[in-house]
Design an enzyme around this catalytic site. Structure first.
Site, PDB file in Angstrom:
ATOM      1  N   TYR A  47       0.797  -1.245   0.000  1.00  0.00           N
ATOM      2  CA  TYR A  47       0.000   0.000   0.000  1.00  0.00           C
ATOM      3  C   TYR A  47       0.825   1.289   0.000  1.00  0.00           C
ATOM      4  CZ  TYR A  47      -2.659  -3.772   2.265  1.00  0.00           C
ATOM      5  OH  TYR A  47      -3.192  -4.987   2.618  1.00  0.00           O
ATOM      6  N   HIS A  48       1.909   1.338  -0.770  1.00  0.00           N
ATOM      7  CA  HIS A  48       2.746   2.538  -0.769  1.00  0.00           C
ATOM      8  C   HIS A  48       3.013   3.085  -2.173  1.00  0.00           C
ATOM      9  CE1 HIS A  48       4.535   0.776   3.205  1.00  0.00           C
ATOM     10  NE2 HIS A  48       3.391   1.396   3.414  1.00  0.00           N
TER      11      HIS A  48
END
Length: 542
Positions: free
Chosen positions: A467-468
């Site tokens: 999730y980056h």
């Protein structure tokens, strides 16, 4: 008419709204596509386990089929509520490595180098454990604390890391990042402390700040290459909101901000022509340079009931935990689940850590969308410095359609080598005595997966995002960058991008805190409180 229109009330947008509306004479409009952040799942830390399933608070994107991951479409959750992804994330407070920011300083301007951004991190932080010292702040709006309650397995993981010859890290945001330890989190008194709680809550009552939720931005209103407003969809209608000689600021994140630029005619002319979108500015870099941390998990079934489990035998602990949370703001419901972790090198020759651990004292399948019955624990390991680059594009000219997301994971051959090393090192720690004492069996990859070929096949079959996503509106001094070092979009007046999309390269860690820092620096630039260190003829570059 407003002085500033901010598109996106996420980690960056909430902070910007507070800073820019602090002057009562300045009118600010904040547009958020999602609803308000009232859901109890947001504020109760362990609610993260259910937020991945929400279609109301989560964009729930999917990538294009990934050629190097067996043709799979990967699930990409992104926050869609006040606070954005800071309202649905694991709350881990990590800034990254000093070298990350020094490379930004070289690519853009020295104001983005580590020594110059550290004061921004310190100013916004209120650290429960460290207070005010050389690396931390004690008086800012963003509460950072140790977990009030943690599972014994998290301490066992840290001990196992030391048994595997990795140093104990007391502060991942201090002098050195290396080692294993317990994470600090963006919480306050056992509750999530999102960007909305930290910054927007103090500004909500201001008469000069208008917050519009459920407002999906569809295009930037441009006149003679000048941003003069935004069109948004709400309640089945299109509404225009305009500035008065002010600015439009995109803070939608690495997915939504480049999509809105493209929909507005700012991007690669060939792509825009293919969708029949009139070209306002031919800016080929829009949406390119997409970077993300690819992650692989190792899961063990536990030999006792120490973990957080889903089983009838866990019901008494669940009831006790609910009581503890309701009356004391303590207990396992205050856990962010990713309680411990660390930063290590995939090979000794590396100059700094390029792997990150997130240890969960529970079983986690498919981002929490699949119920994992029983007792066990999960170790996430991700590649912090991937070489692979992807892009964000359009799937149609309809602004309500999801964008094209193609991270091109493992397209750089060296990335798979790093991931193989990640699995081996993760296994090394989990087989150390402190963790081995809790293991019944390794569930995945599983005891049969031992050869390099088998590990590679397993990575291609199971690896997911952690999730980056960043980088799709890259900042830089070069004319090929999307935004200049002041985050102004090249070729357009009155338009900036302020979110994780402007990062030239990924930070070696979680991206929430760095995104807030970017917004803090942007606010200073917009308000004239700081200037670029290097003089540049930006108008000529435009």
């Amino acid at each position: 008419m407003f002085d500033y229109i901010i598109v996106g009330a996420g980690s960056a947008g909430c902070l910007l709204a507070e800073r820019l509306s602090a002057n009562p004479r300045t009118r600010v409009c904040l547009l958020e596509a999602g609803p308000s952040d009232r859901s109890p799942l947001i504020h109760m830390p362990i609610g993260i386990a259910l937020l991945a399933k929400s279609k109301t608070l989560n964009w729930a994107f999917e990538t294009q089929p990934q050629a190097n991951l067996g043709g799979r479409r990967l699930f990409w959750p992104r926050g869609k509520t006040l606070g954005g992804s800071s309202s649905i994330n694991a709350m881990v407070y990590i800034r990254g490595h000093r070298d990350d920011y020094d490379s930004w300083g070289e690519a853009a301007d020295p104001i983005w180098s580590y020594d110059n951004v550290l004061p921004l991190f310190r100013a916004m932080e209120s650290n429960e454990r460290f207070g005010t010292d050389a690396f931390h702040g004690g008086d800012g709006e963003l509460h950072v604390s140790d977990l009030r309650t943690r599972n014994p397995l998290s301490d066992a993981f840290v001990e196992a890391g030391q048994q595997a010859q990795f140093p104990r890290a007391v502060d991942f945001n201090g002098e050195t990042q290396d080692g294993v330890g317990l994470y600090q989190v963006t919480q306050h008194k056992g509750r999530r402390w999102s960007s909305a709680r930290a910054f927007l809550s103090k500004a909500k009552g201001r008469p000069n700040l208008r917050i519009v939720t459920g407002a999906r931005a569809t295009r930037i209103i441009l006149e003679d290459r000048k941003a003069v407003g935004v069109t948004y969809a709400v309640g089945g209608k299109l509404v225009d909101v305009r500035t008065r000689e002010g600015e439009v600021i995109l803070s939608g994140g690495a997915v939504n901000s480049p999509q809105l630029l493209l929909l507005s005619g700012i991007g690669d002319a060939a792509e825009l022509n293919a969708f029949g979108i009139p070209v306002v500015v031919d800016l080929p870099a829009v949406g390119k340079n997409l970077q993300d941390h690819l992650d692989i998990t190792i899961m063990h079934e536990a030999n006792d009931h120490t973990p957080i489990g889903i089983a009838p035998s866990f019901i008494p602990r669940a009831l006790s935990g609910a009581f503890s949370y309701a009356f004391l703001r303590k207990g396992f419901l205050t856990s962010n689940v990713a309680e411990a972790g660390g930063f290590v090198k995939s090979t000794p020759s590396r100059s700094r850590p390029n792997l990150q651990f997130h240890f969960l004292p529970t079983l986690l399948k498919d981002h929490g969308r699949e119920i994992a019955f029983g007792y066990g624990y999960t170790l996430h390991v991700c590649d912090l410095l991937p070489k692979s680059r992807g892009r964000i594009g359009l799937t149609s000219p309809n602004p309500l359609d999801d964008p094209l997301i193609d991270p091109s994971y493992l397209s750089a051959p060296e990335d798979i080598e790093t991931m193989v090393a990640a699995v081996k090192i993760g296994r090394q720690i989990l087989s150390a005595p402190s963790m081995a004492a809790f293991s019944k069996t390794e569930l995945v990859p599983g005891p049969a997966v031992q050869s390099k070929a088998d590990i590679v096949a397993d990575i291609r079959r199971r690896a997911e995002t952690i999730y980056h996503p960043v980088g799709t509106c890259r900042m830089g001094r070069d004319p090929q960058s999307v935004v200049d070092p002041s985050l102004r979009v090249r070729g357009v007046q009155g338009l900036r991008v302020v979110d994780a999309s402007v990062m030239p390269t990924l930070v070696a860690g979680n991206t929430n805190a760095p995104t807030m820092m970017i917004a803090e620096r942007a606010a200073e630039l917009i308000l004239g409180k700081t200037k670029l260190a290097l003089s540049t003829d930006m108008e000529a570059a435009r």
